[in-house]
Design a protein around this motif. Sequence first.
Motif, PDB file in Angstrom:
ATOM      1  N   ARG A 168      -2.406  -2.067  -0.880  1.00 46.26           N
ATOM      2  CA  ARG A 168      -3.604  -1.361  -1.502  1.00 46.26           C
ATOM      3  C   ARG A 168      -3.475   0.019  -1.417  1.00 46.26           C
ATOM      4  O   ARG A 168      -3.966   0.533  -2.355  1.00 46.26           O
ATOM      5  N   HIS A 169      -2.811   0.609  -0.465  1.00 48.65           N
ATOM      6  CA  HIS A 169      -2.712   2.240  -0.267  1.00 48.65           C
ATOM      7  C   HIS A 169      -2.006   2.861  -1.488  1.00 48.65           C
ATOM      8  O   HIS A 169      -2.521   3.849  -2.176  1.00 48.65           O
ATOM      9  N   TRP A 170      -1.038   1.961  -1.682  1.00 48.44           N
ATOM     10  CA  TRP A 170      -0.283   2.489  -2.942  1.00 48.44           C
ATOM     11  C   TRP A 170      -0.760   1.703  -4.364  1.00 48.44           C
ATOM     12  O   TRP A 170       0.054   1.702  -5.206  1.00 48.44           O
ATOM     13  N   GLY A 171      -1.725   1.170  -4.427  1.00 46.08           N
ATOM     14  CA  GLY A 171      -2.344   0.599  -5.546  1.00 46.08           C
ATOM     15  C   GLY A 171      -1.703  -0.546  -6.401  1.00 46.08           C
ATOM     16  O   GLY A 171      -1.642  -0.588  -7.573  1.00 46.08           O
ATOM     17  N   ALA A 172      -1.087  -1.338  -5.784  1.00 43.15           N
ATOM     18  CA  ALA A 172      -0.653  -2.740  -6.188  1.00 43.15           C
ATOM     19  C   ALA A 172      -1.708  -3.339  -7.071  1.00 43.15           C
ATOM     20  O   ALA A 172      -2.852  -3.675  -6.192  1.00 43.15           O
ATOM     21  N   GLY A 173      -1.360  -3.709  -8.119  1.00 44.20           N
ATOM     22  CA  GLY A 173      -2.606  -4.600  -8.726  1.00 44.20           C
ATOM     23  C   GLY A 173      -1.943  -4.667 -10.232  1.00 44.20           C
ATOM     24  O   GLY A 173      -0.908  -4.820 -10.518  1.00 44.20           O
ATOM     25  N   ALA A 174      -3.020  -5.291 -11.025  1.00 40.80           N
ATOM     26  CA  ALA A 174      -2.805  -5.738 -12.338  1.00 40.80           C
ATOM     27  C   ALA A 174      -2.004  -4.749 -13.252  1.00 40.80           C
ATOM     28  O   ALA A 174      -2.529  -3.411 -12.938  1.00 40.80           O
ATOM     29  N   GLY A 175      -0.977  -4.884 -13.849  1.00 43.19           N
ATOM     30  CA  GLY A 175      -0.237  -3.735 -14.691  1.00 43.19           C
ATOM     31  C   GLY A 175       0.836  -2.877 -13.838  1.00 43.19           C
ATOM     32  O   GLY A 175       1.418  -2.180 -14.328  1.00 43.19           O
ATOM     33  N   THR A 176       1.079  -3.226 -12.417  1.00 42.40           N
ATOM     34  CA  THR A 176       1.908  -2.759 -11.582  1.00 42.40           C
ATOM     35  C   THR A 176       2.917  -3.387 -11.547  1.00 42.40           C
ATOM     36  O   THR A 176       2.905  -4.940 -11.498  1.00 42.40           O
ATOM     37  N   LYS A 177       4.272  -3.020 -11.339  1.00 38.86           N
ATOM     38  CA  LYS A 177       5.343  -3.818 -11.051  1.00 38.86           C
ATOM     39  C   LYS A 177       5.987  -3.563  -9.638  1.00 38.86           C
ATOM     40  O   LYS A 177       6.231  -2.459  -9.013  1.00 38.86           O
ATOM     41  N   VAL A 178       5.942  -4.576  -8.688  1.00 37.43           N
ATOM     42  CA  VAL A 178       6.167  -4.526  -7.303  1.00 37.43           C
ATOM     43  C   VAL A 178       7.252  -4.985  -6.895  1.00 37.43           C
ATOM     44  O   VAL A 178       7.523  -6.408  -7.329  1.00 37.43           O
ATOM     45  N   GLY A 179       8.101  -4.716  -5.828  1.00 39.27           N
ATOM     46  CA  GLY A 179       9.253  -5.284  -5.515  1.00 39.27           C
ATOM     47  C   GLY A 179       9.103  -5.366  -4.005  1.00 39.27           C
ATOM     48  O   GLY A 179       8.402  -4.515  -3.219  1.00 39.27           O
ATOM     49  N   VAL A 180       9.440  -6.369  -3.481  1.00 36.34           N
ATOM     50  CA  VAL A 180       9.410  -6.809  -2.062  1.00 36.34           C
ATOM     51  C   VAL A 180      11.025  -7.146  -1.473  1.00 36.34           C
ATOM     52  O   VAL A 180      11.592  -7.845  -2.155  1.00 36.34           O
ATOM     53  N   VAL A 181      11.387  -6.089  -0.609  1.00 37.44           N
ATOM     54  CA  VAL A 181      12.891  -6.280  -0.183  1.00 37.44           C
ATOM     55  C   VAL A 181      12.861  -6.936   1.054  1.00 37.44           C
ATOM     56  O   VAL A 181      12.112  -6.706   2.076  1.00 37.44           O
ATOM     57  N   GLY A 182      13.528  -8.130   1.024  1.00 39.31           N
ATOM     58  CA  GLY A 182      13.337  -8.995   2.423  1.00 39.31           C
ATOM     59  C   GLY A 182      12.461  -9.876   2.590  1.00 39.31           C
ATOM     60  O   GLY A 182      11.396  -9.948   2.494  1.00 39.31           O
ATOM     61  N   LEU A 183      12.870 -11.601   2.379  1.00 36.93           N
ATOM     62  CA  LEU A 183      12.022 -12.560   2.298  1.00 36.93           C
ATOM     63  C   LEU A 183      11.733 -13.109   3.709  1.00 36.93           C
ATOM     64  O   LEU A 183      12.335 -14.218   3.873  1.00 36.93           O
ATOM     65  N   GLY A 184      11.238 -12.367   4.726  1.00 37.78           N
ATOM     66  CA  GLY A 184      10.938 -12.848   6.137  1.00 37.78           C
ATOM     67  C   GLY A 184       9.616 -13.055   6.137  1.00 37.78           C
ATOM     68  O   GLY A 184       8.812 -13.114   5.242  1.00 37.78           O
ATOM     69  N   GLY A 185       9.232 -12.849   7.395  1.00 38.73           N
ATOM     70  CA  GLY A 185       7.513 -12.752   7.828  1.00 38.73           C
ATOM     71  C   GLY A 185       6.806 -12.043   7.033  1.00 38.73           C
ATOM     72  O   GLY A 185       5.675 -12.262   6.416  1.00 38.73           O
ATOM     73  N   LEU A 186       7.209 -10.690   7.165  1.00 38.28           N
ATOM     74  CA  LEU A 186       6.524  -9.680   6.432  1.00 38.28           C
ATOM     75  C   LEU A 186       6.523 -10.110   4.937  1.00 38.28           C
ATOM     76  O   LEU A 186       5.482  -9.987   3.984  1.00 38.28           O
ATOM     77  N   GLY A 187       7.916 -10.121   4.560  1.00 47.41           N
ATOM     78  CA  GLY A 187       8.058 -10.169   3.015  1.00 47.41           C
ATOM     79  C   GLY A 187       7.545 -11.213   2.280  1.00 47.41           C
ATOM     80  O   GLY A 187       6.830 -11.080   1.235  1.00 47.41           O
ATOM     81  N   HIS A 188       7.296 -12.585   2.950  1.00 48.34           N
ATOM     82  CA  HIS A 188       6.767 -13.688   2.093  1.00 48.34           C
ATOM     83  C   HIS A 188       5.251 -13.444   1.880  1.00 48.34           C
ATOM     84  O   HIS A 188       4.460 -13.838   1.021  1.00 48.34           O
TER      85      HIS A 188
END
Length: 349
Positions: A168-188
């Motif tokens: 939210r703070h860095w503005g993820a939303g429609a039209g943005t491209k987000v990467g998530v590194v690590g698919l664990g508890g936080l990542g999923h």
Amino acid sequence: MHVRGYAAPHPRVVPTPFSFTRRDPGDHDVAFAVSYCGVCHSDIHQVDEDWGPGIFPMVPGHEVVGVVTEVGSAVTSFAVGDRIGVGTFVDSCRVCEFCRRGEEQYCVEGDTPTYNGLERDGVTPTFGGYCDRFVVDEAYAVRIPDGLEMAGAAPLLCAGITVYSPLRHWGAGAGTKVGVVGLGGLGHLAVKFAVALGATTTVFSHSAAKGADAARLGAHAFVDTSDAAALAPLAGTLDLIVNTVSAPLDLERYLDLLSVDGSLILVGLPGAPYSLGAGTLVSKRRTVAGSMAGGTRELQEMLDFCARHGIVSDVEVVAASDIATAFARTRASDVKYRFVIDATTFAEA
Ligand code: NAP
Ligand code: ZN
Ligand code: ZN
């Protein structure tokens, strides 16, 4: 009051049965029967003293949900029978600008961690949620909305808020491209939130077998980071990357993927420092930042968001006697996608 739980007796020893007492509820306190407590990788880091000396015996657990059993005479926000949650802190100075805005995790005096900390008196150790009963000041608890199933809601109190807040703070939303590194508890949970916010979401994982789960969670792309060449096509394309990895990582590999003005947010907390060169930042005015959990205001906002979007954690519910296995599998990146302890099993210990 008498409490049955699990504590690590010494550093680097997995928690075993431990009985202790908590204060009886005061005028502003709420007592609750714990229903579930999530196993956060931070529990393991702290038992292992990855971040420095800990306070032992240590009762970990800062993803605590339960049902209110008793309220103090001055309590106004909760009643007996309400579903309640406690996250990473249980007190703070209450008067600084951050406490006043409900961002208690950034309290200028430091918050009171839910465990492995000391109460404001400076002497009483705090004990976390690996137990059957809890007492907390009502100002440091949140309401679990109707419709969120309790076991899946528990991990929202730390894992959920820790990724919701920076998205939210860095503005993820429609039209943005987000990467998530690590698919664990936080990542999923980061994937679920980023997708619900409308971002095009790419998962970076060193576990190739998690690709199908990433797709099921809604991710638009999956990159196996153990393949050295796999990241190259994405260079300069992402707006925001949230790094949830619990181990040290080559940050430059991910910085390279950011577009001009892109941000890499660190929420993973390996004990060792990262290294990075100025050139990768300078060349595209990139930012590296960090973010810690989230305060009471945003916790409630996130839980309400989850209720609207039907988001809970994917969990494996385990008994207290399985904590050693849960720690071992979390260490091995083998979590689907959060271990949650059924608190009724503490009574059996
Ligand atoms: P987790 O469930 O164990 O997930 C971490 C993931 O990181 C793993 O599933 C794995 O994902 C990846 N990973 C682990 N070791 C790796 C390695 N050697 N190389 C590359 N990737 C690796 O842990 P978590 O509970 O989500 O917590 C993650 C981190 O966030 C921890 O350091 C924790 O202390 C920290 N944390 C910070 C805050 C905060 O306020 N900032 C709050 C909560 C937790 P893949 O298998 O997909 O690669
Ligand atoms: Zn945590
Ligand atoms: Zn404060």
